[in-house]
Design a protein around this motif. Structure first.
Motif, PDB file in Angstrom:
ATOM      1  N   UNK A 456      22.346  28.065  28.097  1.00  0.00           N
ATOM      2  CA  UNK A 456      20.838  27.419  27.511  1.00  0.00           C
ATOM      3  C   UNK A 456      20.757  27.722  26.172  1.00  0.00           C
ATOM      4  N   UNK A 457      19.653  26.748  25.338  1.00  0.00           N
ATOM      5  CA  UNK A 457      18.476  27.959  24.222  1.00  0.00           C
ATOM      6  C   UNK A 457      17.247  27.486  24.684  1.00  0.00           C
ATOM      7  N   UNK A 458      16.574  28.105  23.737  1.00  0.00           N
ATOM      8  CA  UNK A 458      14.771  28.088  23.720  1.00  0.00           C
ATOM      9  C   UNK A 458      14.622  28.396  22.746  1.00  0.00           C
ATOM     10  N   UNK A 459      13.232  27.164  22.678  1.00  0.00           N
ATOM     11  CA  UNK A 459      12.298  27.846  21.376  1.00  0.00           C
ATOM     12  C   UNK A 459      10.929  27.374  21.623  1.00  0.00           C
ATOM     13  N   UNK A 460      10.376  28.474  21.211  1.00  0.00           N
ATOM     14  CA  UNK A 460       9.195  28.098  21.300  1.00  0.00           C
ATOM     15  C   UNK A 460       7.881  27.608  20.168  1.00  0.00           C
ATOM     16  N   UNK A 461       7.123  26.756  21.152  1.00  0.00           N
ATOM     17  CA  UNK A 461       6.082  25.843  19.982  1.00  0.00           C
ATOM     18  C   UNK A 461       4.782  26.577  20.167  1.00  0.00           C
ATOM     19  N   UNK A 462       4.695  26.905  18.882  1.00  0.00           N
ATOM     20  CA  UNK A 462       2.940  27.748  19.003  1.00  0.00           C
ATOM     21  C   UNK A 462       1.710  27.121  19.536  1.00  0.00           C
ATOM     22  N   UNK A 463       2.255  25.854  18.726  1.00  0.00           N
ATOM     23  CA  UNK A 463       1.201  24.805  17.879  1.00  0.00           C
ATOM     24  C   UNK A 463       1.664  23.349  18.237  1.00  0.00           C
ATOM     25  N   UNK A 464       0.836  22.075  18.656  1.00  0.00           N
ATOM     26  CA  UNK A 464       0.946  20.807  18.754  1.00  0.00           C
ATOM     27  C   UNK A 464       0.715  20.419  17.532  1.00  0.00           C
ATOM     28  N   UNK A 465       1.768  19.340  16.873  1.00  0.00           N
ATOM     29  CA  UNK A 465       1.276  19.042  15.350  1.00  0.00           C
ATOM     30  C   UNK A 465      -0.632  17.839  15.849  1.00  0.00           C
ATOM     31  N   UNK A 466      -1.106  17.897  14.338  1.00  0.00           N
ATOM     32  CA  UNK A 466      -2.061  17.044  14.338  1.00  0.00           C
ATOM     33  C   UNK A 466      -1.455  15.842  14.591  1.00  0.00           C
ATOM     34  N   UNK A 467      -2.583  14.708  15.459  1.00  0.00           N
ATOM     35  CA  UNK A 467      -1.992  13.446  16.003  1.00  0.00           C
ATOM     36  C   UNK A 467      -2.918  12.958  15.031  1.00  0.00           C
ATOM     37  N   UNK A 468      -2.187  11.414  14.043  1.00  0.00           N
ATOM     38  CA  UNK A 468      -3.689  10.756  13.120  1.00  0.00           C
ATOM     39  C   UNK A 468      -3.274   9.017  14.080  1.00  0.00           C
ATOM     40  N   UNK A 469      -4.333   9.399  14.964  1.00  0.00           N
ATOM     41  CA  UNK A 469      -4.742   7.938  15.125  1.00  0.00           C
ATOM     42  C   UNK A 469      -5.664   6.612  14.747  1.00  0.00           C
ATOM     43  N   UNK A 470      -4.946   5.475  14.138  1.00  0.00           N
ATOM     44  CA  UNK A 470      -6.109   4.246  13.617  1.00  0.00           C
ATOM     45  C   UNK A 470      -5.687   3.216  14.526  1.00  0.00           C
ATOM     46  N   UNK A 471      -7.291   2.627  14.660  1.00  0.00           N
ATOM     47  CA  UNK A 471      -6.880   1.370  15.540  1.00  0.00           C
ATOM     48  C   UNK A 471      -7.360   0.255  14.635  1.00  0.00           C
ATOM     49  N   UNK A 472      -7.490  -0.088  13.176  1.00  0.00           N
ATOM     50  CA  UNK A 472      -8.478  -0.703  12.248  1.00  0.00           C
ATOM     51  C   UNK A 472      -7.913  -0.586  10.977  1.00  0.00           C
ATOM     52  N   UNK A 473      -7.684  -1.479  10.129  1.00  0.00           N
ATOM     53  CA  UNK A 473      -6.818  -0.922   8.369  1.00  0.00           C
ATOM     54  C   UNK A 473      -7.962  -0.452   7.908  1.00  0.00           C
ATOM     55  N   UNK A 474      -7.182   0.699   6.751  1.00  0.00           N
ATOM     56  CA  UNK A 474      -8.788   1.168   6.446  1.00  0.00           C
ATOM     57  C   UNK A 474      -8.932   0.859   5.339  1.00  0.00           C
ATOM     58  N   UNK A 475      -9.071  -0.472   4.629  1.00  0.00           N
ATOM     59  CA  UNK A 475      -9.663  -0.950   3.695  1.00  0.00           C
ATOM     60  C   UNK A 475      -9.689  -2.671   4.438  1.00  0.00           C
ATOM     61  N   UNK A 476     -11.126  -2.836   5.167  1.00  0.00           N
ATOM     62  CA  UNK A 476     -11.396  -4.242   5.951  1.00  0.00           C
ATOM     63  C   UNK A 476     -10.855  -5.202   5.443  1.00  0.00           C
ATOM     64  N   UNK A 477      -9.986  -6.305   5.477  1.00  0.00           N
ATOM     65  CA  UNK A 477      -9.653  -7.250   4.787  1.00  0.00           C
ATOM     66  C   UNK A 477     -10.326  -7.888   3.742  1.00  0.00           C
ATOM     67  N   UNK A 478     -11.040  -8.525   2.816  1.00  0.00           N
ATOM     68  CA  UNK A 478     -11.996  -9.056   2.301  1.00  0.00           C
ATOM     69  C   UNK A 478     -11.775 -10.413   2.448  1.00  0.00           C
ATOM     70  N   UNK A 479     -10.567 -11.242   2.217  1.00  0.00           N
ATOM     71  CA  UNK A 479     -11.023 -12.560   2.773  1.00  0.00           C
ATOM     72  C   UNK A 479     -11.489 -13.275   4.202  1.00  0.00           C
ATOM     73  N   UNK A 480     -11.031 -12.084   4.916  1.00  0.00           N
ATOM     74  CA  UNK A 480     -11.506 -11.888   6.236  1.00  0.00           C
ATOM     75  C   UNK A 480     -13.518 -12.496   6.531  1.00  0.00           C
ATOM     76  N   UNK A 481     -13.038 -11.079   6.280  1.00  0.00           N
ATOM     77  CA  UNK A 481     -15.477 -10.567   5.491  1.00  0.00           C
ATOM     78  C   UNK A 481     -15.782 -12.559   5.195  1.00  0.00           C
ATOM     79  N   UNK A 482     -15.051 -12.978   4.405  1.00  0.00           N
ATOM     80  CA  UNK A 482     -15.528 -13.533   3.862  1.00  0.00           C
ATOM     81  C   UNK A 482     -15.675 -14.951   4.298  1.00  0.00           C
ATOM     82  N   UNK A 483     -14.435 -14.794   5.210  1.00  0.00           N
ATOM     83  CA  UNK A 483     -14.377 -16.716   5.938  1.00  0.00           C
ATOM     84  C   UNK A 483     -13.170 -17.551   5.648  1.00  0.00           C
ATOM     85  N   UNK A 484     -12.582 -17.115   4.048  1.00  0.00           N
ATOM     86  CA  UNK A 484     -11.835 -17.632   3.370  1.00  0.00           C
ATOM     87  C   UNK A 484     -10.588 -17.740   4.486  1.00  0.00           C
TER      88      UNK A 484
END
Length: 485
Positions: A456-484
């Motif tokens: 067997x092999x063992x490893x100790x995890x001290x800290x969970x990774x930082x999790x980044x979740x986004x459910x929309x683009x960072x900048x909104x679509x300008x064409x959609x905003x203008x109805x193009x």
């Protein structure tokens, strides 16, 4: 703060292994294979030979005699596999050890197929055991297809000598490497109307001495490759029915069990495929699908696993065919998509058991690809994500499963993009998914100085990774905003 839970990975009802490199193709690194298939295997099979008493050794024999004209693939002085560079007076810096480390880092066990001169000394076998004892659970297939007549060990010794050598090798290698599980691969029952196996009397003791029973079965095979082309009326290829291959394998298991006094052992198919040189690419895929359908429909619990031979091939026995212009490039075959679907069926997936909530730090233990303790982190998604990322601060070596797809994190990696987990299996909003995290050995080897380090092999995890979740683009679509649009 995300909550973490204990999770245990166990055996599949029928494990899937993968061949990677042989006389027909080069080794392909595990990062590439994981990216193409989306999940690791129980084990990855490597094929090597060990003929240290020969004057040509340690050359690869086809390269040593590159100008020699031969009539058959195995007409060289010894088998045309990659040379095993360990053993007596060998070293562990080259192959197969670099590939073995790559396989184990990626959360898989190694199956080492090794053809060996049956007249090597006990000291040679002891040295092989010393080589292998640092690689955790390892499957060792010694002198496979041992009831055939094509390999050099069969030409140098009679069948009783080959069988006796197998028993001697098992005893000596396992004395030095108790972590090794030995696979006896013989022809088994080859006639559907017969109950007995070929050379049954000679190999009876080997059947009892081994850990695992095995047969190699091809539903179609062109054994004349690469020296001729399979055409109708030719004598260097054949094709069998899928059902008959299944039944012959089952009868072989039952006969192994009979010889072993009625006691069962794990039964595997160490090589399984249909040769596209005979069937063409589409029927090759159909035959593999049909075989696995039978395994599922008949709940073939006697079959512990099978190994698809192989990932990339210079002929037509691969999920990819090697590009003749560049050996580092593979050309996907239709069987690739079929195989991806098969290995994600429930019967062929490892079990996952979610346990109680645990705190950090936490020790993760890796015994094998069928026995590992990890952690699961539950994530809630209000909507399908556009970004889903992990950021790490440690030097951990991890395998992570998320929404049906596996990812590898090397010790130097600080960032993982999990979005590929959604490309084929998108989600609706309002659902919870678990990131399952396991820690196979970072070096690919176990630390033999630790308690139970052989297994067997063992490893100790001290800290969970930082999790980044986004459910929309960072900048909104300008064409959609203008109805193009």
């Amino acid at each position: 703060m995300q909550k973490a839970y204990k999770i245990t990975m166990g055996k599949a009802a029928c494990a899937v292994d993968l061949g990677d490199g042989s006389e027909r193709g080069e080794y392909v690194n595990q990062d590439y294979i994981l990216s193409r298939l989306g999940r690791p295997h129980r084990s990855v099979s490597l094929m090597y030979c060990y003929y240290p008493l020969d004057k040509e050794w340690p050359a690869r024999i086809s390269e040593y005699y590159k100008d020699k004209k031969i009539a058959f693939q195995w007409d060289y002085p010894y088998d045309d596999y990659f040379p095993y560079l360990g053993g007596l007076n060998g070293n562990r810096d080259g192959e197969p050890f670099a590939s073995m480390r790559d396989i184990r880092r990626h959360g898989q066990d190694v199956t080492l197929t090794l053809t060996i001169d049956p007249f090597v000394s006990d000291e040679h076998l002891a040295a092989i055991g010393e080589d292998l004892k640092r690689f955790g659970r390892l499957f060792l297939r010694i002198n496979h297809e041992a009831t055939g007549n094509w390999f050099q060990f069969n030409r140098r010794a009679n069948y009783q000598q080959v069988a006796d050598f197998y028993c001697r090798a098992v005893k000596i290698i396992k004395k030095h490497a108790p972590n090794v599980q030995t696979i006896l691969c013989i022809g088994g029952v080859e006639d559907i109307n017969s109950e007995k196996m070929v050379y049954e009397e000679e190999f009876a003791q080997a059947v009892r001495d081994t850990d695992i029973w095995s047969v190699d079965k091809y539903m179609a095979l062109h054994w004349g490759w690469p020296l001729d082309v399979a055409e109708s009326g030719g004598t260097t290829h054949n094709r069998n029915s899928v059902r008959e291959v299944f039944e012959l394998t089952k009868k072989s298991y039952e006969r192994f069990k009979y010889i072993n006094g009625g006691d069962s052992k794990p039964m595997v198919m160490s090589e399984l495929n249909a040769d596209g040189n005979v069937t063409g690419p589409y029927e090759q895929a159909d035959m593999i699908r049909l075989f696995c359908n039978i395994v599922e429909e008949e709940k073939a619990d006697w079959l512990s696993g099978f190994c698809f031979y192989q990932f990339r091939d210079r002929g037509r026995l691969g999920l990819e065919r090697e590009d003749p212009n560049n050996s580092n490039v593979g050309i996907e075959q239709p069987v690739m998509q079929t195989y991806r679907e098969i290995i994600n069926r429930k019967r062929f997936l490892p079990s996952m058991i979610l346990g109680s909530e645990i705190g950090l730090p936490v020790k993760l233990t890796w015994r094998s690809s069928e026995d590992a303790e990890g952690i699961a982190v539950l994530l809630y998604f209000e909507a399908p994500p556009v970004f889903c990322e992990l950021y790490f601060e440690d030097d951990s070596n991890l395998m992570l499963e998320f929404n049906g797809r596996w990812f590898y994190k090397s010790p130097t990696t600080k960032y993982l993009d999990l979005m590929p987990a959604f490309y084929e299996h998108n989600i609706n909003g309002g659902c919870e998914l678990a990131i399952k995290i396991f820690a196979p050995p970072a070096s690919g080897e176990n630390d033999l100085t630790t308690e139970d380090g052989l297994f067997s092999y063992s490893y100790i995890i001290e800290k969970l990774p930082e999790i980044r979740i986004r459910t929309a683009p960072i900048e909104l679509d300008k064409d959609k905003e203008k109805g193009n649009i």
